[in-house]
Design a protein around this motif. Structure first.
Motif, PDB file in Angstrom:
ATOM      1  N   VAL A   1      14.947 -49.866  15.386  1.00  0.00           N
ATOM      2  CA  VAL A   1      14.584 -48.956  16.482  1.00  0.00           C
ATOM      3  C   VAL A   1      14.383 -47.534  15.966  1.00  0.00           C
ATOM      4  O   VAL A   1      13.454 -46.826  16.371  1.00  0.00           O
ATOM      5  CB  VAL A   1      15.670 -48.982  17.581  1.00  0.00           C
ATOM      6  CG1 VAL A   1      15.401 -47.906  18.636  1.00  0.00           C
ATOM      7  CG2 VAL A   1      15.723 -50.355  18.235  1.00  0.00           C
ATOM      8  N   GLY A   2      15.245 -47.123  15.036  1.00  0.00           N
ATOM      9  CA  GLY A   2      15.188 -45.746  14.552  1.00  0.00           C
ATOM     10  C   GLY A   2      14.014 -45.444  13.646  1.00  0.00           C
ATOM     11  O   GLY A   2      13.510 -44.313  13.627  1.00  0.00           O
ATOM     12  N   THR A   3      13.553 -46.445  12.896  1.00  0.00           N
ATOM     13  CA  THR A   3      12.508 -46.165  11.900  1.00  0.00           C
ATOM     14  C   THR A   3      11.300 -47.084  11.988  1.00  0.00           C
ATOM     15  O   THR A   3      10.332 -46.884  11.257  1.00  0.00           O
ATOM     16  CB  THR A   3      13.087 -46.270  10.472  1.00  0.00           C
ATOM     17  OG1 THR A   3      13.575 -47.608  10.252  1.00  0.00           O
ATOM     18  CG2 THR A   3      14.225 -45.284  10.269  1.00  0.00           C
ATOM     19  N   GLY A   4      11.332 -48.089  12.864  1.00  0.00           N
ATOM     20  CA  GLY A   4      10.268 -49.088  12.850  1.00  0.00           C
ATOM     21  C   GLY A   4       9.361 -49.130  14.052  1.00  0.00           C
ATOM     22  O   GLY A   4       8.495 -50.012  14.144  1.00  0.00           O
TER      23      GLY A   4
ATOM     24  N   PRO B   1       6.718 -36.466  14.870  1.00  0.00           N
ATOM     25  CA  PRO B   1       6.786 -35.330  13.951  1.00  0.00           C
ATOM     26  C   PRO B   1       8.179 -34.729  13.977  1.00  0.00           C
ATOM     27  O   PRO B   1       8.921 -34.890  14.948  1.00  0.00           O
ATOM     28  CB  PRO B   1       5.746 -34.359  14.512  1.00  0.00           C
ATOM     29  CG  PRO B   1       5.633 -34.722  15.956  1.00  0.00           C
ATOM     30  CD  PRO B   1       5.850 -36.202  16.031  1.00  0.00           C
ATOM     31  N   THR B   2       8.569 -34.061  12.909  1.00  0.00           N
ATOM     32  CA  THR B   2       9.873 -33.413  12.891  1.00  0.00           C
ATOM     33  C   THR B   2       9.830 -32.146  13.735  1.00  0.00           C
ATOM     34  O   THR B   2       8.761 -31.616  14.043  1.00  0.00           O
ATOM     35  CB  THR B   2      10.276 -33.053  11.451  1.00  0.00           C
ATOM     36  OG1 THR B   2       9.246 -32.226  10.871  1.00  0.00           O
ATOM     37  CG2 THR B   2      10.441 -34.302  10.619  1.00  0.00           C
TER      38      THR B   2
ATOM     39  N   ALA C   1      16.709 -39.091  16.649  1.00  0.00           N
ATOM     40  CA  ALA C   1      16.822 -37.688  17.053  1.00  0.00           C
ATOM     41  C   ALA C   1      17.355 -36.828  15.906  1.00  0.00           C
ATOM     42  O   ALA C   1      16.844 -35.724  15.655  1.00  0.00           O
ATOM     43  CB  ALA C   1      17.742 -37.569  18.269  1.00  0.00           C
ATOM     44  N   LEU C   2      18.352 -37.329  15.195  1.00  0.00           N
ATOM     45  CA  LEU C   2      18.918 -36.582  14.074  1.00  0.00           C
ATOM     46  C   LEU C   2      17.917 -36.459  12.928  1.00  0.00           C
ATOM     47  O   LEU C   2      17.827 -35.412  12.278  1.00  0.00           O
ATOM     48  CB  LEU C   2      20.195 -37.266  13.587  1.00  0.00           C
ATOM     49  CG  LEU C   2      21.389 -37.210  14.546  1.00  0.00           C
ATOM     50  CD1 LEU C   2      22.468 -38.194  14.137  1.00  0.00           C
ATOM     51  CD2 LEU C   2      21.954 -35.792  14.628  1.00  0.00           C
ATOM     52  N   TYR C   3      17.144 -37.511  12.706  1.00  0.00           N
ATOM     53  CA  TYR C   3      16.112 -37.467  11.670  1.00  0.00           C
ATOM     54  C   TYR C   3      14.998 -36.492  12.054  1.00  0.00           C
ATOM     55  O   TYR C   3      14.555 -35.676  11.233  1.00  0.00           O
ATOM     56  CB  TYR C   3      15.542 -38.869  11.461  1.00  0.00           C
ATOM     57  CG  TYR C   3      14.241 -38.894  10.695  1.00  0.00           C
ATOM     58  CD1 TYR C   3      14.205 -38.610   9.331  1.00  0.00           C
ATOM     59  CD2 TYR C   3      13.040 -39.203  11.336  1.00  0.00           C
ATOM     60  CE1 TYR C   3      13.009 -38.620   8.626  1.00  0.00           C
ATOM     61  CE2 TYR C   3      11.842 -39.221  10.641  1.00  0.00           C
ATOM     62  CZ  TYR C   3      11.832 -38.924   9.292  1.00  0.00           C
ATOM     63  OH  TYR C   3      10.655 -38.931   8.604  1.00  0.00           O
ATOM     64  N   THR C   4      14.564 -36.575  13.304  1.00  0.00           N
ATOM     65  CA  THR C   4      13.497 -35.684  13.777  1.00  0.00           C
ATOM     66  C   THR C   4      13.937 -34.227  13.740  1.00  0.00           C
ATOM     67  O   THR C   4      13.138 -33.330  13.441  1.00  0.00           O
ATOM     68  CB  THR C   4      13.091 -36.079  15.215  1.00  0.00           C
ATOM     69  OG1 THR C   4      12.698 -37.459  15.225  1.00  0.00           O
ATOM     70  CG2 THR C   4      11.930 -35.228  15.707  1.00  0.00           C
ATOM     71  N   GLY C   5      15.211 -34.005  14.038  1.00  0.00           N
ATOM     72  CA  GLY C   5      15.732 -32.636  14.010  1.00  0.00           C
ATOM     73  C   GLY C   5      16.035 -32.131  12.614  1.00  0.00           C
ATOM     74  O   GLY C   5      16.418 -30.969  12.440  1.00  0.00           O
ATOM     75  N   GLY C   6      15.910 -32.992  11.601  1.00  0.00           N
ATOM     76  CA  GLY C   6      16.115 -32.572  10.222  1.00  0.00           C
ATOM     77  C   GLY C   6      17.544 -32.684   9.735  1.00  0.00           C
ATOM     78  O   GLY C   6      17.887 -32.137   8.675  1.00  0.00           O
TER      79      GLY C   6
ATOM     80  N   ALA D   1      18.096 -37.949   6.614  1.00  0.00           N
ATOM     81  CA  ALA D   1      16.896 -38.491   5.975  1.00  0.00           C
ATOM     82  C   ALA D   1      16.679 -39.919   6.461  1.00  0.00           C
ATOM     83  O   ALA D   1      17.605 -40.567   6.962  1.00  0.00           O
ATOM     84  CB  ALA D   1      17.051 -38.459   4.457  1.00  0.00           C
ATOM     85  N   ALA D   2      15.448 -40.413   6.295  1.00  0.00           N
ATOM     86  CA  ALA D   2      15.098 -41.725   6.828  1.00  0.00           C
ATOM     87  C   ALA D   2      15.941 -42.850   6.231  1.00  0.00           C
ATOM     88  O   ALA D   2      16.195 -43.860   6.895  1.00  0.00           O
ATOM     89  CB  ALA D   2      13.615 -42.003   6.592  1.00  0.00           C
ATOM     90  N   ASP D   3      16.380 -42.699   4.980  1.00  0.00           N
ATOM     91  CA  ASP D   3      17.145 -43.759   4.327  1.00  0.00           C
ATOM     92  C   ASP D   3      18.653 -43.521   4.367  1.00  0.00           C
ATOM     93  O   ASP D   3      19.419 -44.239   3.712  1.00  0.00           O
ATOM     94  CB  ASP D   3      16.687 -43.933   2.882  1.00  0.00           C
ATOM     95  CG  ASP D   3      16.780 -42.633   2.072  1.00  0.00           C
ATOM     96  OD1 ASP D   3      17.055 -41.578   2.675  1.00  0.00           O
ATOM     97  OD2 ASP D   3      16.568 -42.685   0.842  1.00  0.00           O
TER      98      ASP D   3
END
Length: 332
Positions: free
Chosen positions: A65-68, A73-74, A201-206, A209-211
């Motif tokens: 769900v988070g990456t697929g 955009p960030t 949300a945490l990834y988009t907010g910076g 990281a994706a991994d």
């Protein structure tokens, strides 16, 4: 500004998780309550606890769900997209809960994310949507129906000479185990979807990281929110699943819950697919009922549920798109 948005999106995600809990509480316990294997309050307490445990078993569905599903955009724009998707899912959950329709919170969330992404003209991972959402969405109810029927036929054959009173009493006890397994599967599947959105949300907010692994506090927060929502109960939908589709016996309830649990675990751990617990248990109930006679299933009620299934993804997508345009105008 972005930190406030990240916090806001996480709060909205936990609200969705809570609505998911009370919307889908019936998935795990409606059959056990309707057959009087468990009292409503005991069933809800058990389901809440097993939801919490199930949320800690795996994070594979959360990763999907988070990456697929989408590639927002960030920054602020991405957070608006994720927040809008959650709003679309919450609104559809509340609408279907009000009318007592067991629609899919999972597909409402996916529809919301896709709808917001379309409105924002941002990237959608269509291969992931097809492989991890659309194909499992079609397969899981079919497998649930067939497996429910197979298990029920096996029970009828194995216990064909058993004393009916003793068999009924035994299956009431067995339903405690099958309902717990179903609740564990619900936590394994549905709590992870909220974890995935929080990670997004945490990834988009910076902030991740994706991994990166999913933080433990995200897992705990999602598990707690869905457990509290489950304990709050979903009585309207419980009535639909437990009584209106078919009047269940304890043996039928055990067969339906066992079949649905097998599908949930297989899809979550082996396929890493965010399937619908609602679709799975409902189809399993229909499959069990069909072994008695086709007319035992109230197909009119089943048809209304099917309409809700078909509408879920596009309806949540439309609400999410409208939410995006409003939030985009306000925030950006």
């Amino acid at each position: 500004m972005e930190l406030a948005l990240v916090i806001g999106v996480i709060v909205v995600a936990l609200v969705f998780d809570y609505t998911n809990g009370f919307h889908d509480a019936a998935n795990a316990i409606a059959t056990s309550v309707s057959t009087r294997a468990l009292t409503p309050r005991a069933a809800l307490l058990m389901a809440a606890g097993m939801n919490f445990v199930g949320a800690h078993i795996s994070t594979e569905v959360a990763r999907t769900v988070g990456t697929g599903i989408i590639e927002p955009p960030t920054g602020t724009h991405g957070l608006v997209i994720v927040g809008s998707g959650l709003i679309g899912a919450i609104v559809w959950n509340l609408i279907t809960w009000y009318f007592g329709l067991p629609s899919s919170s999972s597909h409402a969330l996916i529809g919301g994310l896709v709808g917001a992404a379309l409105a924002a003209h941002t990237g959608i991972l269509w291969s992931g949507v097809v492989e991890k959402v659309v194909i499992p969405m079609v397969l899981s109810p079919l497998v649930g129906f067939l497996l429910g029927a197979i298990i029920m036929i096996a029970i009828l054959w194995i216990f064909r000479r058993a004393n009916p009173h003793k068999a009924t009493r035994g299956f009431r006890h067995a339903q405690t185990i099958s309902a717990a397994a179903m609740a564990l599967g619900h936590g394994l599947q549905d709590a992870q979807k909220t974890m995935g959105v929080m990670f997004l949300a945490l990834y988009t907010g910076g902030y991740l990281a994706a991994d990166d692994p999913i933080p433990q506090w995200v897992i705990l927060a999602a598990a707690a929110a869905i457990s509290l929502g489950t304990y709050a109960g979903g009585w309207r939908i419980m009535r639909t699943l437990g009584r209106r589709i078919i009047h269940l016996s304890p043996a039928q309830g055990f067969a339906a819950e066992t079949a649905a649990s097998v599908v949930l675990y297989t899809m979550a751990i082996a396929a890493k697919a965010p399937i619908s617990t609602t679709h799975t248990i409902t189809s399993a109930i229909m499959g069990v009922g069909a072994t008695k006679r086709l007319s035992a299933v109230r197909w009119g009620v089943a048809g209304n549920i099917l309409v809700a299934w078909v509408l879920t993804i596009p309806a949540a997508a439309v609400v999410a798109a409208l939410s995006y345009w409003v939030m985009h105008a306000i925030v950006e």
